[in-house]
Scaffold this motif. Sequence first.
Motif, PDB file in Angstrom:
ATOM      1  N   VAL A  65       0.830  -1.209   0.000  1.00 17.22           N
ATOM      2  CA  VAL A  65       0.000   0.000   0.000  1.00 17.22           C
ATOM      3  C   VAL A  65       0.862   1.255   0.000  1.00 17.22           C
ATOM      4  N   ASP A  66       2.056   1.176   0.582  1.00 14.51           N
ATOM      5  CA  ASP A  66       2.957   2.338   0.624  1.00 14.51           C
ATOM      6  C   ASP A  66       3.417   2.782  -0.767  1.00 14.51           C
ATOM      7  N   LEU A  67       3.295   1.920  -1.768  1.00 15.96           N
ATOM      8  CA  LEU A  67       3.621   2.368  -3.119  1.00 15.96           C
ATOM      9  C   LEU A  67       2.742   3.545  -3.518  1.00 15.96           C
ATOM     10  N   MET A  68       1.540   3.600  -2.967  1.00 12.92           N
ATOM     11  CA  MET A  68       0.677   4.770  -3.157  1.00 12.92           C
ATOM     12  C   MET A  68       0.790   5.742  -1.987  1.00 12.92           C
ATOM     13  N   ALA A  69       0.727   5.207  -0.759  1.00  9.58           N
ATOM     14  CA  ALA A  69       0.621   6.063   0.417  1.00  9.58           C
ATOM     15  C   ALA A  69       1.899   6.833   0.720  1.00  9.58           C
ATOM     16  N   LYS A  70       3.044   6.198   0.572  1.00 10.38           N
ATOM     17  CA  LYS A  70       4.322   6.797   0.956  1.00 10.38           C
ATOM     18  C   LYS A  70       5.186   7.181  -0.237  1.00 10.38           C
ATOM     19  N   ASP A  71       5.350   6.241  -1.160  1.00 11.17           N
ATOM     20  CA  ASP A  71       6.242   6.478  -2.296  1.00 11.17           C
ATOM     21  C   ASP A  71       5.618   7.373  -3.360  1.00 11.17           C
ATOM     22  N   LYS A  72       4.281   7.420  -3.389  1.00  8.72           N
ATOM     23  CA  LYS A  72       3.543   8.283  -4.329  1.00  8.72           C
ATOM     24  C   LYS A  72       3.856   7.955  -5.791  1.00  8.72           C
ATOM     25  N   VAL A  73       3.989   6.655  -6.102  1.00  8.72           N
ATOM     26  CA  VAL A  73       4.261   6.276  -7.487  1.00  8.72           C
ATOM     27  C   VAL A  73       3.017   5.698  -8.173  1.00  8.72           C
ATOM     28  N   ILE A  74       1.919   5.621  -7.435  1.00 11.00           N
ATOM     29  CA  ILE A  74       0.640   5.146  -7.965  1.00 11.00           C
ATOM     30  C   ILE A  74      -0.383   6.248  -7.809  1.00 11.00           C
ATOM     31  N   ALA A  75      -1.128   6.532  -8.849  1.00 10.79           N
ATOM     32  CA  ALA A  75      -2.143   7.584  -8.808  1.00 10.79           C
ATOM     33  C   ALA A  75      -3.231   7.232  -7.793  1.00 10.79           C
ATOM     34  N   PRO A  76      -3.693   8.208  -7.000  1.00 11.15           N
ATOM     35  CA  PRO A  76      -4.753   7.934  -6.024  1.00 11.15           C
ATOM     36  C   PRO A  76      -5.999   7.317  -6.655  1.00 11.15           C
TER      37      PRO A  76
ATOM     38  N   VAL B  62      -7.191  -4.684   2.171  1.00  9.86           N
ATOM     39  CA  VAL B  62      -6.210  -3.930   1.382  1.00  9.86           C
ATOM     40  C   VAL B  62      -6.916  -2.868   0.544  1.00  9.86           C
ATOM     41  N   LYS B  63      -8.060  -3.203   0.006  1.00 10.33           N
ATOM     42  CA  LYS B  63      -8.852  -2.220  -0.749  1.00 10.33           C
ATOM     43  C   LYS B  63      -9.159  -0.998   0.120  1.00 10.33           C
ATOM     44  N   GLU B  64      -9.541  -1.231   1.360  1.00 11.17           N
ATOM     45  CA  GLU B  64      -9.863  -0.115   2.267  1.00 11.17           C
ATOM     46  C   GLU B  64      -8.618   0.689   2.629  1.00 11.17           C
ATOM     47  N   LEU B  65      -7.485   0.033   2.728  1.00 11.84           N
ATOM     48  CA  LEU B  65      -6.240   0.754   3.012  1.00 11.84           C
ATOM     49  C   LEU B  65      -5.836   1.624   1.822  1.00 11.84           C
ATOM     50  N   PHE B  66      -6.040   1.114   0.598  1.00  9.59           N
ATOM     51  CA  PHE B  66      -5.794   1.950  -0.579  1.00  9.59           C
ATOM     52  C   PHE B  66      -6.732   3.160  -0.582  1.00  9.59           C
ATOM     53  N   ALA B  67      -7.969   2.956  -0.169  1.00  8.92           N
ATOM     54  CA  ALA B  67      -8.910   4.077  -0.101  1.00  8.92           C
ATOM     55  C   ALA B  67      -8.416   5.128   0.894  1.00  8.92           C
ATOM     56  N   ASP B  68      -7.859   4.676   2.012  1.00 12.44           N
ATOM     57  CA  ASP B  68      -7.282   5.619   2.983  1.00 12.44           C
ATOM     58  C   ASP B  68      -6.129   6.393   2.358  1.00 12.44           C
ATOM     59  N   ALA B  69      -5.259   5.662   1.658  1.00 14.15           N
ATOM     60  CA  ALA B  69      -4.108   6.314   1.033  1.00 14.15           C
ATOM     61  C   ALA B  69      -4.557   7.335  -0.002  1.00 14.15           C
ATOM     62  N   ALA B  70      -5.559   6.992  -0.792  1.00 10.88           N
ATOM     63  CA  ALA B  70      -6.047   7.903  -1.823  1.00 10.88           C
ATOM     64  C   ALA B  70      -6.669   9.163  -1.222  1.00 10.88           C
ATOM     65  N   ALA B  71      -7.247   9.006  -0.056  1.00 13.99           N
ATOM     66  CA  ALA B  71      -7.891  10.148   0.604  1.00 13.99           C
ATOM     67  C   ALA B  71      -6.904  10.974   1.423  1.00 13.99           C
ATOM     68  N   GLY B  72      -5.650  10.564   1.450  1.00 11.36           N
ATOM     69  CA  GLY B  72      -4.638  11.317   2.191  1.00 11.36           C
ATOM     70  C   GLY B  72      -4.543  10.943   3.645  1.00 11.36           C
ATOM     71  N   ARG B  73      -5.254   9.880   4.067  1.00 12.90           N
ATOM     72  CA  ARG B  73      -5.161   9.431   5.456  1.00 12.90           C
ATOM     73  C   ARG B  73      -3.894   8.594   5.626  1.00 12.90           C
ATOM     74  N   GLU B  74      -3.203   8.760   6.725  1.00 16.87           N
ATOM     75  CA  GLU B  74      -1.939   8.077   6.953  1.00 16.87           C
ATOM     76  C   GLU B  74      -2.152   6.570   7.103  1.00 16.87           C
ATOM     77  N   VAL B  75      -1.336   5.801   6.425  1.00 17.03           N
ATOM     78  CA  VAL B  75      -1.369   4.345   6.555  1.00 17.03           C
ATOM     79  C   VAL B  75      -0.178   3.951   7.432  1.00 17.03           C
ATOM     80  N   THR B  76      -0.471   3.509   8.636  1.00 16.86           N
ATOM     81  CA  THR B  76       0.563   3.174   9.608  1.00 16.86           C
ATOM     82  C   THR B  76       0.578   1.669   9.856  1.00 16.86           C
ATOM     83  N   THR B  77       1.624   1.226  10.534  1.00 15.52           N
ATOM     84  CA  THR B  77       1.667  -0.189  10.918  1.00 15.52           C
ATOM     85  C   THR B  77       0.447  -0.547  11.754  1.00 15.52           C
TER      86      THR B  77
END
Length: 438
Positions: free
Chosen positions: A244-255, A406-421
């Motif tokens: 999920v960090d490929l979107m949430a942290k690395d920002k290499v996947i479009a939201p 995982v789908k819900e975590l991607f939704a968090d990442a797309a919305a700008g919510r922090e994805v933490t351990t």
Amino acid sequence: MRRIRAAATGAVMLSLALTASACGGGSSTGGGSNDSPEELTYWASNQAAGIEIDKKVLRPELDKFEKQTGIKVKLEVVPWSDLLNRILTATTSGQGPDVLNIGNTWSASLQATGALQPWDAEQFEKIGGKDRFVDSALGSTGAAGQDPAAVPLYSMAYALYYNKQMFADAGIDGPPATWDELAAAGKKLSKDGKWGMGVEGSNPAENIHHAFVFAKQHGADFFTADGKADFTSDGAVAAVKRYVDLMAKDKVIAPGNAEYAQNQSVSDFAKGKTGMLLWQSASANLESQGMSEDAYGIAPVPVRSGTPGTGKQVNSMVAGINLAVFKNSDNLDGATEFVKFMTSDAEQKILNTAYSSIPPVKAAQEDPAFGSPANAVLKDTLATSAVALPQVPDESQFETAVGTAVKELFADAAAGREVTTGSVKAALTKAQQQMPRK
């Protein structure tokens, strides 16, 4: 298995199906017959870029079968979004096809319903013998110690597809071999309205394939040795977070990819909107969307460090499609003849060429037609660095529960919510609570 979007009701329906099988067999009749020897119903899965393309691939072959045997085949190509629930409904009602495609990861779950014909040694002899098939494909046909519930039809493996021109323009020398290298390459590619990589963030089964591979690379699994759910180990949590960090942290996947579930990431790659794609045997799909084979390269899926191999260097699940026969078919002999036809050397070459997949039949796989550089990557992956998803009765519930987490975590990442351990562990804890109690 390819492109599955399992509905949230799948786990509930499978529980009902398993209850039915425990009460007497998973079919309304308890057994099949040969009362309708002149016809068959076949549910095929949507393998191509569209259902109409599948019909164009399959119809000539089914007509060939009819000419050879006199058996007419009624074809229905079922979208992946509907297939699992259609099958589960059929296992409880008894109103299903004679022959059907199943994602190979579902084999043990559907086997547990008791609705599918077992493929013992005698049955395999009717189609030329079990030893015609490669071991990796047979490993995803049902639970260990039981006769297979299905026969391999198409074999696939994940690979990294990369746009050669975009890589050259960004000054990237070659495909990344590790996830850190992929993230670095993705950042160079993510500019001017284009992105480093595409994913199907809203597709639970696509999510689970990657989460499973990442977990293997972190030395974890999602089930214990005795088949109990184990979704919250440190390795599993770290694996899901890395994906999920490929979107949430690395920002290499479009939201926007958080909402993708129907091959949109393949289309984006074919159109030059993304520089990389992780996909199963994608060549035919890309060609159908106008992308020249010369425009992209194919490399093994990255690992944490080093190169792909055994153990923690797993870089793909054993993907593929199996053929199954409903036990209560009214044309059991014809269904067996159909499986024999579809897995013949000649048909294996035709069908796997059409879908850019790898034949699970040894003789067909060795044909020069499957000796391209792209196929070499896929065959090597299947032989050396791919692992079957857990062949346990609860596998399809696992796909739905963890894939949805995982789908819900991607939704968090797309919305700008922090994805933490912590948030990843909470999501996986919730998923584990949805599994049947042992």
